[in-house]
Write an enzyme that holds these catalytic residues in place. Structure first.
Site, PDB file in Angstrom:
ATOM      1  N   LEU A  53      47.170 114.067   9.219  1.00 38.43           N
ATOM      2  CA  LEU A  53      48.079 114.705  10.164  1.00 38.43           C
ATOM      3  C   LEU A  53      48.237 113.751  11.347  1.00 38.43           C
ATOM      4  O   LEU A  53      47.261 113.127  11.776  1.00 38.43           O
ATOM      5  CB  LEU A  53      47.525 116.047  10.660  1.00 38.43           C
ATOM      6  CG  LEU A  53      47.406 117.179   9.637  1.00 38.43           C
ATOM      7  CD1 LEU A  53      46.794 118.420  10.292  1.00 38.43           C
ATOM      8  CD2 LEU A  53      48.758 117.531   9.043  1.00 38.43           C
ATOM      9  N   ASP A  54      49.457 113.644  11.868  1.00 38.80           N
ATOM     10  CA  ASP A  54      49.673 112.802  13.047  1.00 38.80           C
ATOM     11  C   ASP A  54      48.759 113.273  14.176  1.00 38.80           C
ATOM     12  O   ASP A  54      48.446 114.466  14.281  1.00 38.80           O
ATOM     13  CB  ASP A  54      51.130 112.895  13.513  1.00 38.80           C
ATOM     14  CG  ASP A  54      52.098 112.244  12.541  1.00 38.80           C
ATOM     15  OD1 ASP A  54      51.635 111.537  11.622  1.00 38.80           O
ATOM     16  OD2 ASP A  54      53.318 112.461  12.691  1.00 38.80           O
ATOM     17  N   ARG A  55      48.388 112.347  15.031  1.00 42.47           N
ATOM     18  CA  ARG A  55      47.459 112.656  16.113  1.00 42.47           C
ATOM     19  C   ARG A  55      47.845 113.909  16.922  1.00 42.47           C
ATOM     20  O   ARG A  55      46.986 114.753  17.204  1.00 42.47           O
ATOM     21  CB  ARG A  55      47.330 111.439  17.042  1.00 42.47           C
ATOM     22  CG  ARG A  55      46.407 111.689  18.229  1.00 42.47           C
ATOM     23  CD  ARG A  55      46.138 110.430  19.010  1.00 42.47           C
ATOM     24  NE  ARG A  55      45.258 110.729  20.141  1.00 42.47           N
ATOM     25  CZ  ARG A  55      44.371 109.888  20.647  1.00 42.47           C
ATOM     26  NH1 ARG A  55      44.248 108.685  20.127  1.00 42.47           N
ATOM     27  NH2 ARG A  55      43.620 110.226  21.670  1.00 42.47           N
TER      28      ARG A  55
ATOM     29  N   VAL B 247      49.442 116.512  16.072  1.00 42.44           N
ATOM     30  CA  VAL B 247      49.635 117.700  15.230  1.00 42.44           C
ATOM     31  C   VAL B 247      48.285 118.361  14.921  1.00 42.44           C
ATOM     32  O   VAL B 247      47.299 117.687  14.646  1.00 42.44           O
ATOM     33  CB  VAL B 247      50.347 117.321  13.917  1.00 42.44           C
ATOM     34  CG1 VAL B 247      50.530 118.540  13.015  1.00 42.44           C
ATOM     35  CG2 VAL B 247      51.689 116.666  14.220  1.00 42.44           C
TER      36      VAL B 247
ATOM     37  N   ARG C 153      59.329 115.101  11.534  1.00 42.63           N
ATOM     38  CA  ARG C 153      59.847 114.726  12.851  1.00 42.63           C
ATOM     39  C   ARG C 153      61.156 113.954  12.727  1.00 42.63           C
ATOM     40  O   ARG C 153      62.123 114.206  13.463  1.00 42.63           O
ATOM     41  CB  ARG C 153      58.786 113.910  13.598  1.00 42.63           C
ATOM     42  CG  ARG C 153      57.500 114.682  13.798  1.00 42.63           C
ATOM     43  CD  ARG C 153      56.322 113.796  14.156  1.00 42.63           C
ATOM     44  NE  ARG C 153      56.471 113.171  15.464  1.00 42.63           N
ATOM     45  CZ  ARG C 153      55.565 112.361  15.999  1.00 42.63           C
ATOM     46  NH1 ARG C 153      54.456 112.063  15.333  1.00 42.63           N
ATOM     47  NH2 ARG C 153      55.772 111.846  17.199  1.00 42.63           N
TER      48      ARG C 153
END
Length: 244
Positions: free
Chosen positions: A68-70, A72, A171
């Protein structure tokens, strides 16, 4: 669902744990694995917790299966054995790993539900992703299904199921249709204020258990704060119900 929390890791909720797997709710703004920032990362925190809780000498194995992106938060699964990691990675590659997200985006989507298909190209030097024409060298197909489950004058609450796992996929695809995510500083800077938290949450991760083959469903709902709190909790409970 377990109500247990990991000790000494910033109070990370455990969603599922057995001898093979560890499912948790990732806190926002914690990198999944070590990065250039040098900030405490989730993988290291979880390994340390396992070492302490089970009094294990030496190094502890924990396999990273998805990311997961930082910024998120939400449901994530880790493998506690190399065999489980290998089998789960195969599940991801075979697209038998369901990933469902909640997102708050600016504006109104073109339809109440639909499928988005784009070709994405990542620039590793800037860590940014752009939509490019199909057939572009290095481009990768990106596919997601979306359903609008709530709207206000300014925002839409969207249920998103990923069919591919491209970097920054949700995104970029939402920006491409004119509905960037609330708080997204990278792909929606013109519509967001610095410091706002991105409104993207891993709500459900579902997959066959790598050993027992039982269907495992991890559910994590976003915090009751703006902009998530613009819609009642019942909306989330209905849209992101963890069904086995």
């Amino acid at each position: 669902m377990m109500s247990q929390h990991l000790q000494g890791t910033g109070d990370i909720p455990i969603l599922f744990e057995d001898n093979h797997l560890l499912g948790i709710t990732k806190p926002v703004n914690v990198p999944t694995q070590e990065d250039a920032s040098g900030d405490p990362d989730l993988l290291t925190l979880l390994k340390q917790d396992l070492k302490e809780r089970y009094n294990k000498p030496g190094n502890v194995y924990l396999g990273l299966v998805h990311r997961l992106d930082r910024p998120v938060g939400g449901a994530m699964i880790f493998a506690k054995t190399s065999k489980a990691a290998s089998r789960l990675s195969e599940t991801v590659r075979g697209r038998h790993f369901r990933k469902i997200y909640a997102a708050v985006v600016h504006g109104k989507l073109p339809a109440q539900q639909g499928t988005l298909k784009h070709t994405l190209l990542k620039d590793g030097s800037t860590n940014t992703v752009t939509v490019v024409p199909q057939g572009t060298v290095g481009g990768k197909d990106a596919v997601l299904d979306y359903q609008v489950i709530g709207e206000t004058d300014r925002y839409s609450l969207v249920h998103i199921e990923l069919h591919t796992g491209r970097s920054h996929q949700i995104r970029v695809q939402m920006k491409e249709i004119g509905c960037p995510l609330f708080g997204d500083q990278k792909y929606g800077a013109s519509m967001n204020k610095p410091g706002q938290q991105i409104a993207l949450w891993s709500a459900i991760a579902a997959f066959p258990h790598p050993v027992t083959k039982e269907e495992i469903v991890l559910q994590s709902l976003p915090p009751r704060e703006f902009p998530w709190a613009e819609w009642p909790a019942a909306v989330y409970d209905k849209a992101f119900k963890a069904e086995h």
